[in-house]
Design an enzyme around this catalytic site. Sequence first.
Site, PDB file in Angstrom:
ATOM      1  N   HIS A  87      -3.428   7.521   1.846  1.00 25.80           N
ATOM      2  CA  HIS A  87      -3.781   6.174   1.151  1.00 25.80           C
ATOM      3  C   HIS A  87      -5.196   5.875   1.874  1.00 25.80           C
ATOM      4  O   HIS A  87      -5.391   5.954   2.891  1.00 25.80           O
ATOM      5  CB  HIS A  87      -2.784   5.189   2.074  1.00 25.80           C
ATOM      6  N   CYS A 143       0.780  -1.145  -0.008  1.00 26.08           N
ATOM      7  CA  CYS A 143      -0.058  -0.127  -0.150  1.00 26.08           C
ATOM      8  C   CYS A 143       0.870   1.321  -0.154  1.00 26.08           C
ATOM      9  O   CYS A 143       0.233   2.348  -0.137  1.00 26.08           O
ATOM     10  CB  CYS A 143      -1.097   0.030   1.183  1.00 26.08           C
ATOM     11  N   ASN A 158      -9.967  -0.358  -0.756  1.00 25.57           N
ATOM     12  CA  ASN A 158      -8.643  -0.222  -0.715  1.00 25.57           C
ATOM     13  C   ASN A 158      -7.725  -0.656  -1.910  1.00 25.57           C
ATOM     14  O   ASN A 158      -7.966  -1.870  -2.181  1.00 25.57           O
ATOM     15  CB  ASN A 158      -7.939  -0.836   0.590  1.00 25.57           C
TER      16      ASN A 158
HETATM   17  O1  UT7 Z   1      -3.774  -0.900   3.344  1.00 32.18           O
HETATM   18  C1  UT7 Z   1      -2.886  -1.586   4.342  1.00 32.18           C
HETATM   19  C2  UT7 Z   1      -3.232  -1.412   5.741  1.00 32.18           C
HETATM   20  N1  UT7 Z   1      -4.479  -2.126   5.922  1.00 32.18           N
HETATM   21  C3  UT7 Z   1      -5.356  -1.590   7.023  1.00 32.18           C
HETATM   22  O2  UT7 Z   1      -5.013  -0.247   7.165  1.00 32.18           O
HETATM   23  C4  UT7 Z   1      -6.575  -2.127   7.587  1.00 32.18           C
HETATM   24  C5  UT7 Z   1      -6.325  -1.837   8.911  1.00 32.18           C
HETATM   25  N2  UT7 Z   1      -7.546  -2.491   9.671  1.00 32.18           N
HETATM   26  C6  UT7 Z   1      -8.705  -2.066   9.391  1.00 32.18           C
HETATM   27  O3  UT7 Z   1      -9.190  -1.406   8.648  1.00 32.18           O
HETATM   28  C7  UT7 Z   1      -9.719  -2.691  10.671  1.00 32.18           C
HETATM   29  O4  UT7 Z   1      -8.952  -3.523  11.452  1.00 32.18           O
HETATM   30  C8  UT7 Z   1     -10.863  -3.682   9.730  1.00 32.18           C
HETATM   31  C9  UT7 Z   1     -11.750  -2.720   9.170  1.00 32.18           C
HETATM   32  C10 UT7 Z   1      -9.978  -4.729   9.101  1.00 32.18           C
HETATM   33  C11 UT7 Z   1     -11.637  -4.417  10.862  1.00 32.18           C
HETATM   34  O5  UT7 Z   1     -12.348  -3.555  11.600  1.00 32.18           O
HETATM   35  P1  UT7 Z   1     -12.081  -3.800  13.194  1.00 32.18           P
HETATM   36  O6  UT7 Z   1     -12.943  -2.594  13.701  1.00 32.18           O
HETATM   37  O7  UT7 Z   1     -10.788  -3.672  13.749  1.00 32.18           O
HETATM   38  O8  UT7 Z   1     -12.915  -5.060  13.503  1.00 32.18           O
HETATM   39  P2  UT7 Z   1     -12.289  -6.535  13.983  1.00 32.18           P
HETATM   40  O9  UT7 Z   1     -11.225  -7.021  13.200  1.00 32.18           O
HETATM   41  O10 UT7 Z   1     -12.110  -6.165  15.363  1.00 32.18           O
HETATM   42  O11 UT7 Z   1     -13.818  -7.402  14.285  1.00 32.18           O
HETATM   43  C12 UT7 Z   1     -14.762  -6.994  15.017  1.00 32.18           C
HETATM   44  C13 UT7 Z   1     -15.827  -8.165  14.606  1.00 32.18           C
HETATM   45  C14 UT7 Z   1     -15.180  -9.572  14.782  1.00 32.18           C
HETATM   46  O12 UT7 Z   1     -16.387 -10.091  15.403  1.00 32.18           O
HETATM   47  P3  UT7 Z   1     -16.270 -10.680  16.882  1.00 32.18           P
HETATM   48  O13 UT7 Z   1     -14.865 -11.509  17.144  1.00 32.18           O
HETATM   49  O14 UT7 Z   1     -16.067  -9.182  17.545  1.00 32.18           O
HETATM   50  O15 UT7 Z   1     -17.364 -11.373  17.312  1.00 32.18           O
HETATM   51  C15 UT7 Z   1     -15.037 -10.232  13.274  1.00 32.18           C
HETATM   52  O16 UT7 Z   1     -15.165 -11.408  13.284  1.00 32.18           O
HETATM   53  O17 UT7 Z   1     -16.527  -7.986  13.333  1.00 32.18           O
HETATM   54  C16 UT7 Z   1     -16.465  -9.227  12.600  1.00 32.18           C
HETATM   55  N3  UT7 Z   1     -15.964  -9.114  11.228  1.00 32.18           N
HETATM   56  C17 UT7 Z   1     -16.951  -8.864  10.500  1.00 32.18           C
HETATM   57  N4  UT7 Z   1     -18.255  -8.855  10.620  1.00 32.18           N
HETATM   58  C18 UT7 Z   1     -19.117  -8.609   9.447  1.00 32.18           C
HETATM   59  C19 UT7 Z   1     -14.698  -8.947  10.649  1.00 32.18           C
HETATM   60  N5  UT7 Z   1     -15.023  -8.880   9.418  1.00 32.18           N
HETATM   61  C20 UT7 Z   1     -16.473  -8.775   9.307  1.00 32.18           C
HETATM   62  C21 UT7 Z   1     -17.192  -8.606   8.205  1.00 32.18           C
HETATM   63  N6  UT7 Z   1     -18.449  -8.545   8.268  1.00 32.18           N
HETATM   64  N7  UT7 Z   1     -16.512  -8.305   6.858  1.00 32.18           N
END
Ligand code: UT7
Length: 325
Positions: free
Chosen positions: A252, A115, A282
Amino acid sequence: MTRIRSVVRGCGSYLPAEILTNEELAKSVDTSDEWIVQRTGIRSRHLAAPGEMTSDLAIAASKAALADAGMDASEIDLIVLATSTPDNTFPASATTVQAALGIHHGFAFDLQAVCSGFVYAIAVADKFLVSGQYKRALVIGAETFSRILDWTDRTTCVLFGDGAGAVILEATEQPGDAADRGVLTTHLRSDGRHKAKLFVDGGPSSTGTVGHVRMEGREVFRHAVGMITDVIKDAYAATGESSASIDWFVPHQANRRIIDASAQKLGIPPEKVVVTVDRHGNTSAASIPLALAAARADGRIKQGDLVLLEAMGGGFTWGSALLRW
Ligand code: UT7
């Protein structure tokens, strides 16, 4: 005293025709429009058509940039293509772009910093130009991330999209003062200790397969804002500029929450932040030039504007670039 700066002469972009909305995605994986919008700000992304390759996207964006610059491809000396999704393991997709544009002189190569690739590519091209050895560089970010996604993994497949953007930099003599146009400073960082947080589980030398994106999203998120703001502070320290003088912040486009938190921490008001993640997802190395082209096309970025770029991604890699348009 005058000095040579790499000035943006034109920019352009290309997005594949197919648009995949959150609602459509929710039919095949356990997710929802509400979750994706709340956590990322993404509403839809573009997907390359079968047979449409990264070089095809890059060629279209390059042609748009050349047209914007009013320049012929023969005037380009070097091509730097930032991508993590090349057409083939080798040769560099940049050489495919070079051939398609009818350029038979100079040189072309791919640059891989995921990225952060476009910021890295700007920094590298700038060094070639300010050295005085070359006059014009075509700097491209192009990706077909859809090809390395595990479409059954809802934690990654909802985040990414395909696209390409390009800018043309030209070595130009500038007055050597605060009003200089061109790339004013670049700051690149990496720290390979973070590899396991964001990587592709395949490759020519490991599995002999292309592999899929794997990410500990929360861990990446936790590091992102601090890393981004650190390299931006480096850019301010090197130039004497500050958030108060920034006309456009073009980050980004990974996640709306990361963009908003970074801008807030830096004291950059929302109306100066260019956001395309809602429509593009992204697009990795393509996200910044896609956003630049959008803000240029709708008249936001004007000649003389101070434009701040930043990116953070796999590796980890991260970096900033400050330029006056
Ligand atoms: O460009 C390169 C750099 N990449 C990034 O900058 C990405 C950085 N990370 C992020 O943008 C975020 O961490 C994400 C968007 C990937 C995830 O958001 P989050 O608020 O950190 O969510 P999380 O990973 O803590 O997940 C929260 C919950 C989980 O469920 P539990 O364990 O709380 O029951 C996940 O299983 O959301 C669940 N989950 C989803 N639910 C519905 C994860 N993905 C999904 C989904 N739809 N697509």
